[in-house]
Design an enzyme around this catalytic site. Structure first.
Site, PDB file in Angstrom:
ATOM      1  N   ASP A 142     -10.502   3.696   1.426  1.00  0.00           N
ATOM      2  CA  ASP A 142     -10.852   3.256   2.999  1.00  0.00           C
ATOM      3  C   ASP A 142     -11.585   4.352   3.814  1.00  0.00           C
ATOM      4  OD1 ASP A 142      -9.885   0.061   3.249  1.00  0.00           O
ATOM      5  OD2 ASP A 142      -7.670   1.036   4.103  1.00  0.00           O
ATOM      6  N   GLY A 180     -16.601  -3.986  11.247  1.00  0.00           N
ATOM      7  CA  GLY A 180     -16.867  -3.345   9.911  1.00  0.00           C
ATOM      8  C   GLY A 180     -15.969  -4.174   9.243  1.00  0.00           C
ATOM      9  N   ARG A 209      -1.086   2.502  22.168  1.00  0.00           N
ATOM     10  CA  ARG A 209      -0.025   2.045  23.848  1.00  0.00           C
ATOM     11  C   ARG A 209       1.136   2.527  22.522  1.00  0.00           C
ATOM     12  NH1 ARG A 209       1.439  -4.029  21.968  1.00  0.00           N
ATOM     13  NH2 ARG A 209       1.596  -3.282  19.517  1.00  0.00           N
ATOM     14  N   LYS A 224       0.612  -1.496   0.251  1.00  0.00           N
ATOM     15  CA  LYS A 224       0.057  -0.103   0.431  1.00  0.00           C
ATOM     16  C   LYS A 224       0.759   1.272   0.379  1.00  0.00           C
ATOM     17  CE  LYS A 224      -4.239  -1.602   1.936  1.00  0.00           C
ATOM     18  NZ  LYS A 224      -5.119  -1.117   3.230  1.00  0.00           N
ATOM     19  N   ALA A 235      -3.586   3.189  16.271  1.00  0.00           N
ATOM     20  CA  ALA A 235      -2.473   5.170  15.429  1.00  0.00           C
ATOM     21  C   ALA A 235      -1.729   4.415  14.268  1.00  0.00           C
ATOM     22  CB  ALA A 235      -1.442   5.740  16.253  1.00  0.00           C
TER      23      ALA A 235
END
Ligand code: NAP
Length: 282
Positions: free
Chosen positions: A108, A246, A159, A72, A135
């Site tokens: 997306d 989702g 995290r 990607k 993230a």
């Protein structure tokens, strides 16, 4: 060699590995439904072979295709035009060949928005604060989407702080950062909670996420769709929040590519969803 310059356009999805991809099922369903004589096939392309595959696209063997992990980011260097939003997100998942030019975009974020619009109509009407867990790559598309809908404050809880800091740098002043442990600090203000971490896959759950601290009427969306109802969504539902799974994001992100390659704006139907659910054994 397949030729898409004939009346039968050919599209692809490339990744490495690729066997898990549901894209051939989605596009195959639409080709059949609309009686289009085209094709959509999956190719396993190793990183070292990406350049050669792109030469096949440029050489008119295909009208375009989808790009998945691990290409990607790398594919951007092979595009003649990269949509600015895909540049900000830092990833391209859809290619369209126009003549000999390759145009790259990221769908997306559109898939994320269309899924919420369908699953929780009006979700953004009065939305001021949204919490995004995670993230990584998917969080970047979600951020672009929330900013496109003018969400005034987006709280990223991750995290690893450094990864979240990079997002704040790229997406600007509407982004606030915190750790997963800070959830209860921000939750009362939040009208939307989105999980973009990989927690939830295979039924895994967050250690300690006090969902009951979320604002009344909040919408909870998990972009993880294996399982379809993740522990986060099950807990959110038990607390009375509206939930959106989702899978719709995956289905809706496929529509712009299909429209560009095959000339038909396809519909995300309940039948398509049922087919994918059944094929995945969800
Ligand atoms: P990624 O770039 O690898 O990012 C993974 C994220 O999950 C990071 O924020 C990471 O935090 C966090 N994470 C992973 N394990 C964790 C743990 N044990 N505790 C806390 N945080 C943890 O992955 P991605 O591409 O963004 O994808 C994330 C998920 O979204 C995947 O499950 C993917 O299947 C799903 N997805 C769904 C769609 C859809 O269409 N529905 C589209 C794209 C992605 P650190 O930064 O601290 O490592």
């Amino acid at each position: 060699m397949i030729s898409s310059s004939s009346s039968s356009p050919a599209a692809f999805v490339i990744g490495h590995p690729i066997a898990h991809s549901k894209s051939p099922l989605i596009h195959g369903y639409w080709l059949e439904r609309y009686g289009i004589s085209g094709s959509y096939r999956a190719f396993d392309v190793a990183p070292a072979d990406l350049e050669a595959f792109m030469a096949r696209l440029r050489g008119r063997e295909f009208v375009g295709g989808n790009i998945t992990i691990p290409h990607k980011e790398a594919v951007m260097a092979h595009c003649d035009v990269v949509d600015p939003l895909a540049g900000t997100i830092g990833a391209v998942n859809t290619l369209v060949r126009r003549g000999q030019e390759i145009h790259g975009s990221n769908t997306d974020y559109l898939g994320f928005l269309a899924n919420l619009d369908a699953g929780a109509p009006g979700w953004d009407g009065d939305l001021k604060t949204a919490i995004v867990l995670g993230a990584g790559g998917a969080a970047r598309a979600v951020l672009a989407a929330l900013i496109a809908r003018e969400t005034s404050r987006i709280v990223i809880l991750n995290r690893t702080p450094e990864r979240a800091q990079a997002l704040a740098r790229d997406f600007g002043p509407s982004v606030t950062l915190g750790r997963l442990e800070d959830f209860a600090v921000f939750a009362p203000e939040a009208g939307l909670l989105v999980n973009t971490t990989s927690i939830g896959m295979g039924g895994t759950r967050f250690d300690d996420l006090p969902l009951e601290t979320l604002g009344e009427g909040a919408v909870v969306n998990d972009i993880v769709y294996t399982p379809l109802v993740t522990p986060l969504l099950a807990d959110a539902r038990a607390h009375g929040y509206a939930v959106v799974d989702g899978l719709g994001m995956l289905l809706h992100q496929a529509t712009p590519g299909f429209a560009a390659w095959f000339g038909k704006d396809p519909e995300v139907t309940t039948e398509l969803r049922a087919r994918i659910v059944s094929a995945m054994g969800l």
